[in-house]
Design a protein around this motif. Sequence first.
Motif, PDB file in Angstrom:
ATOM      1  N   VAL A  86      42.356  13.087  44.923  1.00 45.63           N
ATOM      2  CA  VAL A  86      43.284  13.542  43.342  1.00 45.63           C
ATOM      3  C   VAL A  86      42.246  12.999  42.292  1.00 45.63           C
ATOM      4  O   VAL A  86      42.278  13.396  41.408  1.00 45.63           O
ATOM      5  CB  VAL A  86      44.587  11.919  43.589  1.00 45.63           C
ATOM      6  N   TRP A  87      41.470  11.588  43.188  1.00 46.14           N
ATOM      7  CA  TRP A  87      40.257  10.761  41.783  1.00 46.14           C
ATOM      8  C   TRP A  87      39.230  11.267  41.813  1.00 46.14           C
ATOM      9  O   TRP A  87      39.026  11.236  40.436  1.00 46.14           O
ATOM     10  CB  TRP A  87      40.190   9.247  42.421  1.00 46.14           C
ATOM     11  N   TYR A  88      38.656  12.300  42.300  1.00 45.97           N
ATOM     12  CA  TYR A  88      37.145  12.887  42.017  1.00 45.97           C
ATOM     13  C   TYR A  88      37.489  14.143  41.624  1.00 45.97           C
ATOM     14  O   TYR A  88      36.669  15.304  40.962  1.00 45.97           O
ATOM     15  CB  TYR A  88      36.338  12.767  43.273  1.00 45.97           C
ATOM     16  N   LEU A  89      38.289  15.420  42.332  1.00 53.03           N
ATOM     17  CA  LEU A  89      38.081  16.421  42.504  1.00 53.03           C
ATOM     18  C   LEU A  89      39.220  17.744  41.983  1.00 53.03           C
ATOM     19  O   LEU A  89      38.959  18.629  41.483  1.00 53.03           O
ATOM     20  CB  LEU A  89      37.643  16.817  44.011  1.00 53.03           C
ATOM     21  N   ASN A  90      40.527  17.302  42.257  1.00 52.62           N
ATOM     22  CA  ASN A  90      41.282  17.657  41.115  1.00 52.62           C
ATOM     23  C   ASN A  90      41.534  18.087  39.740  1.00 52.62           C
ATOM     24  O   ASN A  90      41.427  17.227  39.104  1.00 52.62           O
ATOM     25  CB  ASN A  90      43.096  17.371  41.443  1.00 52.62           C
ATOM     26  N   LEU A  91      41.015  19.152  39.403  1.00 61.47           N
ATOM     27  CA  LEU A  91      41.465  19.959  38.154  1.00 61.47           C
ATOM     28  C   LEU A  91      41.400  19.267  36.811  1.00 61.47           C
ATOM     29  O   LEU A  91      41.453  18.656  36.222  1.00 61.47           O
ATOM     30  CB  LEU A  91      41.014  21.322  37.134  1.00 61.47           C
TER      31      LEU A  91
END
Length: 432
Positions: A178-183
């Motif tokens: 959620v913090w780094y990868l989800n667009l």
Amino acid sequence: MKHIFLRYFRFSFALVVLTLVGCNSSSKNKVYLEEENKAKTDLDIGLVYYNELHLQLVKKRIKEKDSYFNNKYHEVLKEGQAALDYVADPVTNKTQIPPSKDLHDYLSYAPYRWPDASKLDGLPWIARDGIINPVSLGADTDFSRNTAFFDAIEKLTWSYYFSEDKRFAEKAIELIKVWYLNLETRVNPNINFGQAVPGLADGRKAGVQEWCQQSQVITAMQMFENDGILPKDVKQGMDIWFNDYLHWLITNPMAIEAGLTRQNHANHYNYQVVGLMMYLGKNEEAKQVVEDAKQARIADQIMPDGSQPREMGRTKSVQYATLNLWSMTELTLMGQKLGIDLWAYETKEGRSLKKAYSYLTPFVLGIEKWPQRQITEGGPEKAINKYMVPVFSMASTALDTILIDPKFKTYTNLKPLDALRYPPINLLHRKN
């Protein structure tokens, strides 16, 4: 000292620019990164930030039901259980729009800046050193959610490590996505708008230190990968993000200035740069940064008598002197993994980490009164017991040296997790 850092910068940038990739990297770049990581140097650094031998001994002590370590373990596990209920709160949840108009950019306010009461609009905000403006902790910006995220990752990761319960790892991986990868929710790999000062600056070099605890994410990635439970797509995505953030740290003018501040911010900068380089296998570049720290950090920040005037001149002098020395100690531990001994370094005038710890020792033992300001409740004495004394215990473990006679029990005020990550040496090796 500026020329020392710039020498490192020219050296590292020539190498890094060939391998760093952008946020919108193609699948081809992802494959390239994967191949690059396989070609890391032969130097086996293990966990970037911790002594794995100590950690393994702690796990052994827990299994043996050692009273001290078992009690701390259950306290850590309790915190990990609570973190399982943590609800992801990404940067895109803030209500204040960054100057870039992109909610994915991290945004925070300088904590010691306040509206100027002498002006109708209060601008620009003015400094009140050591006094936190509650506005800087609000949900409209990102500092508090950033802190909560790193805190959750830390508790989940270590609960997994000591219990081997995969629920903790799975939750941590979910939050990392959620913090780094989800667009829709990912944070951009820059701190362009950290510690902003309304009416003065959209972002400042001081903001760089707010991502120091990203070390918890790196540790999580290493532990999960070592145990074969880290999804391949998460590993690939995080390698790209970390490469992009490292690129920002060593090329952005504001970030570079953070590394030239000649006080604790510069050490926090090194902590991040070296940690990222080691994680990404850029060990030769990391070595250069650590080597340069002998002059640019130790010789520059520690006086011949061991004092740290730039930290001890603050209104919370105990915290800053302790924090700065601990940051250099963490870099020393990383340097040991790279074959560089900062602990043994000493200038002709006698400036050294050893001298810095010697300077603080009489205050830890209570045989001398702290000579500088400490505006927090309880004054210097309470702050020394809360911050400085535990660091002496942690540093003794990190450096594998006894800084103070064990009979003084500097480990008494250690937080439960720190007692496991930096186990008191005399307790770790005692006979049951």
